[in-house]
Design an enzyme around this catalytic site. Structure first.
Site, short mmCIF file in Angstrom:
data_model
loop_
_atom_site.label_atom_id
_atom_site.label_comp_id
_atom_site.label_asym_id
_atom_site.label_seq_id
_atom_site.Cartn_x
_atom_site.Cartn_y
_atom_site.Cartn_z
N ASP A 95 -67.84 13.71 -19.07
CA ASP A 95 -68.58 12.57 -19.64
C ASP A 95 -67.91 12.30 -20.99
O ASP A 95 -68.36 12.75 -22.03
CB ASP A 95 -70.05 12.96 -19.81
CG ASP A 95 -70.91 11.80 -20.27
OD1 ASP A 95 -70.47 10.65 -20.12
OD2 ASP A 95 -72.02 12.06 -20.77
N ASP A 112 -68.32 21.92 -25.26
CA ASP A 112 -68.13 20.82 -26.20
C ASP A 112 -67.28 21.34 -27.37
O ASP A 112 -67.22 22.56 -27.59
CB ASP A 112 -69.47 20.28 -26.74
CG ASP A 112 -69.37 18.81 -27.18
OD1 ASP A 112 -69.83 17.94 -26.43
OD2 ASP A 112 -68.80 18.55 -28.26
N CYS A 144 -69.87 5.80 -20.83
CA CYS A 144 -70.95 4.81 -20.95
C CYS A 144 -70.37 3.61 -21.70
O CYS A 144 -70.97 3.08 -22.61
CB CYS A 144 -72.20 5.38 -21.62
SG CYS A 144 -71.92 6.04 -23.26
C1 LIG Z 1 -70.41 10.92 -24.29
S1 LIG Z 1 -70.67 12.34 -25.22
C2 LIG Z 1 -71.43 13.41 -24.07
C3 LIG Z 1 -72.87 13.11 -23.78
C4 LIG Z 1 -73.53 14.15 -22.92
N1 LIG Z 1 -72.76 14.45 -21.73
C5 LIG Z 1 -74.94 13.79 -22.54
O1 LIG Z 1 -75.18 13.38 -21.40
O2 LIG Z 1 -75.81 13.92 -23.40
C6 LIG Z 1 -69.08 13.01 -25.38
C7 LIG Z 1 -68.99 14.40 -25.94
O3 LIG Z 1 -67.63 14.78 -25.89
C8 LIG Z 1 -67.40 15.68 -26.94
N2 LIG Z 1 -65.95 15.80 -27.18
C9 LIG Z 1 -65.19 15.14 -28.08
N3 LIG Z 1 -63.92 15.56 -28.00
C10 LIG Z 1 -63.87 16.50 -27.03
C11 LIG Z 1 -62.84 17.31 -26.49
N4 LIG Z 1 -61.60 17.24 -26.97
N5 LIG Z 1 -63.16 18.18 -25.52
C12 LIG Z 1 -64.43 18.25 -25.05
N6 LIG Z 1 -65.46 17.52 -25.52
C13 LIG Z 1 -65.17 16.65 -26.51
C14 LIG Z 1 -68.18 15.10 -28.09
O4 LIG Z 1 -68.47 16.10 -29.05
C15 LIG Z 1 -69.41 14.55 -27.39
O5 LIG Z 1 -70.46 15.45 -27.47
#
Ligand SMILES: C[S@@+](CC[C@H](N)C(=O)[O-])C[C@H]1O[C@@H](n2cnc3c(N)ncnc32)[C@H](O)[C@@H]1O
Length: 472
Positions: free
Chosen positions: A346, A301, A399
């Protein structure tokens, strides 16, 4: 508190929600802590009033002539939703004690007016630009899908942790705790609790010992579609709170290790420098067993705090994973490029599929937020795809229910990545931990390699998933 005082409190809470970015649940909790005189029945009544307004906000703003303040919305709800007469509403607005002040002339005239013909988007209870997106995606079914998103009291789904228990065992345990769990219809590892009365899942022994996690059935299914098997290298690229990481880990358990022997496993504790064995004779509350999946499970993340928050969840579930803090442009995973069997994305999204749980988010969303998400998702998917090995699987998940974040994002990815071939959802379901009904229903709902779940069609939160295999 008197009924009138509860209304005044609900209006104040609604104003705080509108002014900040906090989830409604957090604002309500903070209000309860700051107003200790309010008993549990008062807090419940205030929360009910607040959610009633949030779910119908568009309609209430319309009815109250464009006013968006908590007081106007509460008055609108008493009239439009509860069906109270003008006199009854006036009686609740006498200005006595802690109740709200008397109705103004304008307020009285708004609730006395015969209901105007509502534009479609107002009746649907969603922002106008969202309704336009829904019409494009769902055609004639758009209103049904919109209504599903704003239904009250979504159930609470649990995922049983295969490393620690079977579904039968947990079902029995929850019944003994006085709850009435039901099997989820599609996920083979899910149990469903009614939201009414709200169960305190975190207080359950099954939760504390890592036998269950709170996870919507749709979220469980997208994990099962990843096709993780023991021995694989699996990257959860946007791990966030770790909900999917734990689901993916469950699939990666070696067959022989699918049930952890609690007595045989050493107790270990997490310290900032890593896992350590406690001194002999020390008693620790740390859940004991680590269900060692074969292969590698890597959770990434860009937000370090989110990764930190995964640690206790992993410990509770008895799962080991490597945690990688990504740089702003995806740095930190160079050694994994081209090696992962499964890369699970995700992606950050508007969360529009979860509005039945957080209706306040619908009214905070702006069209430019959705476009910003689309660009971010496309960039993330491109970066994450580089980690997949030839023959490996790439999974894109949101989602969200919005076309711009789903079909439009994967259309852009597919155009630029001919080396990623679609994997049919129906094929992936053959190896997934779903029921026979789940296999049939989800296959029928899929469009080739893309699947959309929603409150209206699958009785889950809204999810979109697309599957690819790297062929070149
Ligand atoms: C939808 S949430 C993930 C939820 C998690 N998979 C769960 O089931 O609890 C999306 C995540 O993507 C992360 N994110 C944002 N920008 C990103 C990037 N450039 N690369 C990777 N992750 C990123 C955010 O910090 C966030 O935690």
């Amino acid at each position: 508190m008197t009924p009138a005082a509860r209304l005044a409190a609900a209006a104040a809470v609604l104003d705080s929600i509108a002014q900040g970015r906090q989830p409604a649940e957090a604002v309500l909790k903070a209000w309860g802590s700051a107003n200790r005189y309010a008993g549990s029945k008062d807090r419940r009544a205030i929360a009910d009033q607040v959610y009633k307004v949030l779910r119908a906000r568009g309609r209430l703003v319309w009815a109250m002539g464009g006013r968006e303040d908590g007081r106007a919305l509460v008055i609108g709800a008493l009239s439009l939703i509860d069906g109270l007469s003008v006199e009854e509403i006036e009686a609740l607005h006498s200005g006595d004690g802690y109740g709200p002040k008397p109705l103004s002339k304008q307020e009285r005239s708004r609730i006395s007016a015969t209901a105007d013909e509502l534009p479609g988007w107002v009746a649907a209870g969603l922002p106008e630009f969202v309704v336009e997106d829904f019409k494009e995606t769902f055609g004639d079914r758009w209103a049904e899908e919109a209504a599903g998103l704003m239904v009250p009291r979504a159930p609470i789904d649990l995922r049983v942790n295969a490393a620690k228990a079977t579904v039968d065992e947990v079902e029995t345990e929850l019944r003994e705790a006085g709850l009435s769990p039901e099997r989820t219809p599609w996920s083979a590892w899910g149990l469903r609790l009614s939201a009414e009365p709200p169960p305190n899942v975190q207080a359950l022994e099954a939760f504390k010992a890592g036998r269950i996690e709170i996870q919507d059935e749709g979220s469980q299914i997208v994990c099962w579609l990843a096709g993780v098997r023991p021995g694989m290298t699996v990257v959860d690229y946007c791990a966030g709170g770790g909900g999917k990481t734990l689901g993916l880990a469950m699939q990666g358990l070696a067959a022989g290790a699918s049930r952890v022997e609690e007595a045989a496993a050493p107790e270990r504790v997490w310290t900032p420098t890593g896992w350590v064995d406690p001194p002999a004779g020390t008693k620790t509350k740390q859940p004991a067993p680590i269900a060692r999946a074969e292969g590698r499970l890597i959770a990434c993340d860009v937000v370090q705090k989110r990764l930190d928050n995964i640690r206790p969840r992993l410990a509770r579930a008895g799962v080991e994973a490597e945690l990688i803090h990504l740089g702003p442009n995806g740095g930190g995973v160079e050694d994994i490029v081209g090696t992962a069997d499964v890369v699970f994305v995700d992606a950050p999204c508007t969360g529009a599929g979860t509005w039945r749980r957080r209706p306040e988010d619908a009214w905070r969303l702006k069209p430019e937020d959705v476009d910003r998400m689309h660009s971010l998702q496309t960039a993330i998917l491109t970066r994450a795809a580089k980690l997949v090995k030839p023959g490996g699987r790439l999974v894109y998940v949101t989602c969200s229910m919005l076309r711009v974040e789903n079909e439009a994002t994967v259309d852009a990815f597919e155009e630029d990545h001919p080396g990623f071939a679609p994997v049919a959802i129906a094929e992936a379901l053959n190896e997934a931990a779903v029921t026979d009904a789940g296999r049939a229903t989800l296959s029928a709902l899929a469009t080739g390699h893309r699947l959309r779940m929603s409150p209206a069609t699958t009785d889950t939160d809204g999810f979109f998933v697309a599957l690819y295999e790297r062929t070149a």
